[in-house]
Motif scaffolding. Structure first.
Motif, PDB file in Angstrom:
ATOM      1  N   PHE A   1      35.130  40.025  41.518  1.00  0.00           N
ATOM      2  CA  PHE A   1      33.743  40.459  41.359  1.00  0.00           C
ATOM      3  C   PHE A   1      33.642  41.984  41.468  1.00  0.00           C
ATOM      4  CE2 PHE A   1      29.223  40.886  42.290  1.00  0.00           C
ATOM      5  CZ  PHE A   1      28.674  39.962  41.410  1.00  0.00           C
ATOM      6  N   LEU A   2      34.456  42.560  42.342  1.00  0.00           N
ATOM      7  CA  LEU A   2      34.485  44.013  42.492  1.00  0.00           C
ATOM      8  C   LEU A   2      34.879  44.676  41.172  1.00  0.00           C
ATOM      9  CD1 LEU A   2      34.480  46.646  44.196  1.00  0.00           C
ATOM     10  CD2 LEU A   2      36.837  46.083  44.855  1.00  0.00           C
ATOM     11  N   ALA A   3      35.912  44.158  40.528  1.00  0.00           N
ATOM     12  CA  ALA A   3      36.363  44.731  39.257  1.00  0.00           C
ATOM     13  C   ALA A   3      35.251  44.690  38.219  1.00  0.00           C
ATOM     14  CB  ALA A   3      37.594  43.977  38.754  1.00  0.00           C
ATOM     15  N   GLN A   4      34.567  43.565  38.119  1.00  0.00           N
ATOM     16  CA  GLN A   4      33.465  43.445  37.163  1.00  0.00           C
ATOM     17  C   GLN A   4      32.343  44.426  37.506  1.00  0.00           C
ATOM     18  OE1 GLN A   4      32.311  39.346  37.340  1.00  0.00           O
ATOM     19  NE2 GLN A   4      34.113  38.611  36.259  1.00  0.00           N
ATOM     20  N   SER A   5      32.059  44.564  38.788  1.00  0.00           N
ATOM     21  CA  SER A   5      30.944  45.395  39.225  1.00  0.00           C
ATOM     22  C   SER A   5      31.194  46.880  38.989  1.00  0.00           C
ATOM     23  CB  SER A   5      30.672  45.161  40.721  1.00  0.00           C
ATOM     24  OG  SER A   5      30.374  43.806  40.985  1.00  0.00           O
ATOM     25  N   LEU A   6      32.453  47.311  39.034  1.00  0.00           N
ATOM     26  CA  LEU A   6      32.770  48.726  38.894  1.00  0.00           C
ATOM     27  C   LEU A   6      32.758  49.211  37.446  1.00  0.00           C
ATOM     28  CD1 LEU A   6      35.655  49.121  41.506  1.00  0.00           C
ATOM     29  CD2 LEU A   6      33.379  50.156  41.622  1.00  0.00           C
ATOM     30  N   VAL A   7      32.722  48.296  36.498  1.00  0.00           N
ATOM     31  CA  VAL A   7      32.755  48.694  35.089  1.00  0.00           C
ATOM     32  C   VAL A   7      31.636  49.685  34.773  1.00  0.00           C
ATOM     33  CG1 VAL A   7      32.461  47.881  32.711  1.00  0.00           C
ATOM     34  CG2 VAL A   7      33.945  46.627  34.288  1.00  0.00           C
ATOM     35  N   LYS A   8      30.421  49.408  35.224  1.00  0.00           N
ATOM     36  CA  LYS A   8      29.282  50.290  34.961  1.00  0.00           C
ATOM     37  C   LYS A   8      29.434  51.646  35.670  1.00  0.00           C
ATOM     38  CE  LYS A   8      26.520  47.937  32.244  1.00  0.00           C
ATOM     39  NZ  LYS A   8      26.153  48.455  30.897  1.00  0.00           N
ATOM     40  N   VAL A   9      30.072  51.623  36.833  1.00  0.00           N
ATOM     41  CA  VAL A   9      30.246  52.863  37.594  1.00  0.00           C
ATOM     42  C   VAL A   9      31.066  53.875  36.788  1.00  0.00           C
ATOM     43  CG1 VAL A   9      31.270  53.864  39.679  1.00  0.00           C
ATOM     44  CG2 VAL A   9      30.034  51.680  39.809  1.00  0.00           C
ATOM     45  N   PHE A  10      32.055  53.361  36.039  1.00  0.00           N
ATOM     46  CA  PHE A  10      32.958  54.234  35.297  1.00  0.00           C
ATOM     47  C   PHE A  10      32.609  54.319  33.814  1.00  0.00           C
ATOM     48  CE2 PHE A  10      35.374  53.545  39.122  1.00  0.00           C
ATOM     49  CZ  PHE A  10      36.084  54.731  39.289  1.00  0.00           C
TER      50      PHE A  10
ATOM     51  N   ARG B   1      34.545  56.079  30.445  1.00  0.00           N
ATOM     52  CA  ARG B   1      35.186  55.040  29.636  1.00  0.00           C
ATOM     53  C   ARG B   1      36.470  54.535  30.279  1.00  0.00           C
ATOM     54  NH1 ARG B   1      31.388  53.037  27.745  1.00  0.00           N
ATOM     55  NH2 ARG B   1      32.680  51.877  26.291  1.00  0.00           N
ATOM     56  N   VAL B   2      36.430  54.392  31.596  1.00  0.00           N
ATOM     57  CA  VAL B   2      37.577  53.836  32.318  1.00  0.00           C
ATOM     58  C   VAL B   2      37.484  52.319  32.269  1.00  0.00           C
ATOM     59  CG1 VAL B   2      38.699  53.613  34.567  1.00  0.00           C
ATOM     60  CG2 VAL B   2      37.820  55.836  33.826  1.00  0.00           C
ATOM     61  N   SER B   3      38.541  51.678  31.772  1.00  0.00           N
ATOM     62  CA  SER B   3      38.583  50.212  31.720  1.00  0.00           C
ATOM     63  C   SER B   3      38.979  49.672  33.087  1.00  0.00           C
ATOM     64  CB  SER B   3      39.594  49.750  30.673  1.00  0.00           C
ATOM     65  OG  SER B   3      39.237  50.205  29.393  1.00  0.00           O
ATOM     66  N   ILE B   4      38.314  48.609  33.512  1.00  0.00           N
ATOM     67  CA  ILE B   4      38.613  48.011  34.817  1.00  0.00           C
ATOM     68  C   ILE B   4      38.798  46.514  34.634  1.00  0.00           C
ATOM     69  CG2 ILE B   4      37.844  47.682  37.187  1.00  0.00           C
ATOM     70  CD1 ILE B   4      36.173  50.185  36.903  1.00  0.00           C
ATOM     71  N   ASN B   5      39.924  46.016  35.096  1.00  0.00           N
ATOM     72  CA  ASN B   5      40.245  44.599  34.996  1.00  0.00           C
ATOM     73  C   ASN B   5      40.890  44.094  36.276  1.00  0.00           C
ATOM     74  OD1 ASN B   5      39.858  43.703  31.976  1.00  0.00           O
ATOM     75  ND2 ASN B   5      40.811  45.726  31.889  1.00  0.00           N
ATOM     76  N   ALA B   6      40.831  42.799  36.466  1.00  0.00           N
ATOM     77  CA  ALA B   6      41.590  42.138  37.532  1.00  0.00           C
ATOM     78  C   ALA B   6      42.395  41.024  36.897  1.00  0.00           C
ATOM     79  CB  ALA B   6      40.657  41.571  38.604  1.00  0.00           C
ATOM     80  N   ILE B   7      43.644  40.894  37.294  1.00  0.00           N
ATOM     81  CA  ILE B   7      44.459  39.777  36.817  1.00  0.00           C
ATOM     82  C   ILE B   7      44.615  38.772  37.949  1.00  0.00           C
ATOM     83  CG2 ILE B   7      45.626  41.164  35.077  1.00  0.00           C
ATOM     84  CD1 ILE B   7      48.019  41.366  36.858  1.00  0.00           C
ATOM     85  N   ALA B   8      44.852  37.528  37.572  1.00  0.00           N
ATOM     86  CA  ALA B   8      44.833  36.443  38.556  1.00  0.00           C
ATOM     87  C   ALA B   8      46.103  35.602  38.472  1.00  0.00           C
ATOM     88  CB  ALA B   8      43.602  35.568  38.351  1.00  0.00           C
ATOM     89  N   PRO B   9      47.224  36.109  38.999  1.00  0.00           N
ATOM     90  CA  PRO B   9      48.457  35.318  38.978  1.00  0.00           C
ATOM     91  C   PRO B   9      48.307  34.023  39.778  1.00  0.00           C
ATOM     92  CG  PRO B   9      48.898  37.610  39.542  1.00  0.00           C
ATOM     93  CD  PRO B   9      47.418  37.416  39.621  1.00  0.00           C
ATOM     94  N   GLY B  10      49.056  33.028  39.360  1.00  0.00           N
ATOM     95  CA  GLY B  10      49.123  31.782  40.128  1.00  0.00           C
ATOM     96  C   GLY B  10      50.323  31.841  41.062  1.00  0.00           C
TER      97      GLY B  10
END
Length: 231
Positions: free
Chosen positions: A163-172, A176-185
């Protein structure tokens, strides 16, 4: 201009694999600033395994990123080494397999601080030096997408990371800084060393590939995200 990558928790497991993947594609003059916690032996093993040319690109910084003051020192050292950061990978994380009823407040708070609070403030403190069209990747977890009762605090912390990664998109947005989170199993790292064969088989039966992933496979995904300015 040289490409500068900062990777936390970068001397073992997934973090080490990401360092080596980025290094494989690095050009002359690029910098890879690698944080490690307390295991100086792992850090030196990684550094000594590199060619002399690659050693000039890698800069190791020891800092315990479960501690705010250590985080502040780490950020200061990063800024002393570079005036910009192109790629930031927030990989440091901890967990526990203790039953929920055995938790104490200090354990819960340390996991949340290490997995959520400190990464958030690293981003905050490096915001001014993040380069235009840069990339930030958080290390989330599949445990943050589904209920994970064998480590509740870990799952909750990783859900917060997503949720943090999604929320920071607007901040940057302006940079034009891309922000993502990956979710390894389930990935073959030291965290799986004490898992029984029966446990592994039971988990593998639920995985489409019928095996645990490798750090190198996660690193390949991470690199594709870092090198894709649109994603």
């Amino acid at each position: 201009m040289s490409n500068v990558t900062v990777i936390t928790g970068g001397t073992s497991g997934i973090g080490k694999a990401i360092v080596l993947k980025v290094l494989k594609h690095a050009q002359e003059g690029d910098k890879i600033i690698v944080n490690y916690g307390s295991n100086a032996e792992n850090a030196q093993k990684l550094f000594q395994s590199l060619t002399p040319a690659d050693q000039t690109k890698v800069h190791l910084i020891q800092a315990d990123l479960s501690d705010y003051s250590e985080m502040s020192r780490f950020v200061s050292e990063v800024k002393a080494k570079t005036d910009h950061v192109d790629w930031l990978v927030l990989n440091t994380g901890i967990g526990t397999y203790l039953p929920f009823e055995e938790y104490d407040y200090e354990l819960w708070e340390k996991v949340m601080r290490t997995n959520v609070n400190i990464p958030a403030f690293i981003v905050k403190e490096l915001q001014d030096v993040m380069a235009e069209n840069g990339n930030i990747v958080f290390m989330g977890s599949h445990a943050g997408q589904v209920t994970y009762s064998s480590s509740i605090v870990y799952g909750v912390s990783k859900a917060a990371v997503h949720f943090l990664a999604q929320s920071l998109v607007k901040v940057f947005d302006k940079k034009r800084v891309s922000i993502n989170a990956i979710a390894p199993g389930f990935i073959e790292t030291r965290w799986q060393d004490n898992r029984s064969d029966e446990s592994k088989e039971r988990i593998n039966n639920k995985i489409a590939a019928h095996r645990f992933g490798t750090p190198e496979e996660v690193a390949s995904l991470c690199y594709e995200i870092l090198s894709n300015d649109y994603l």
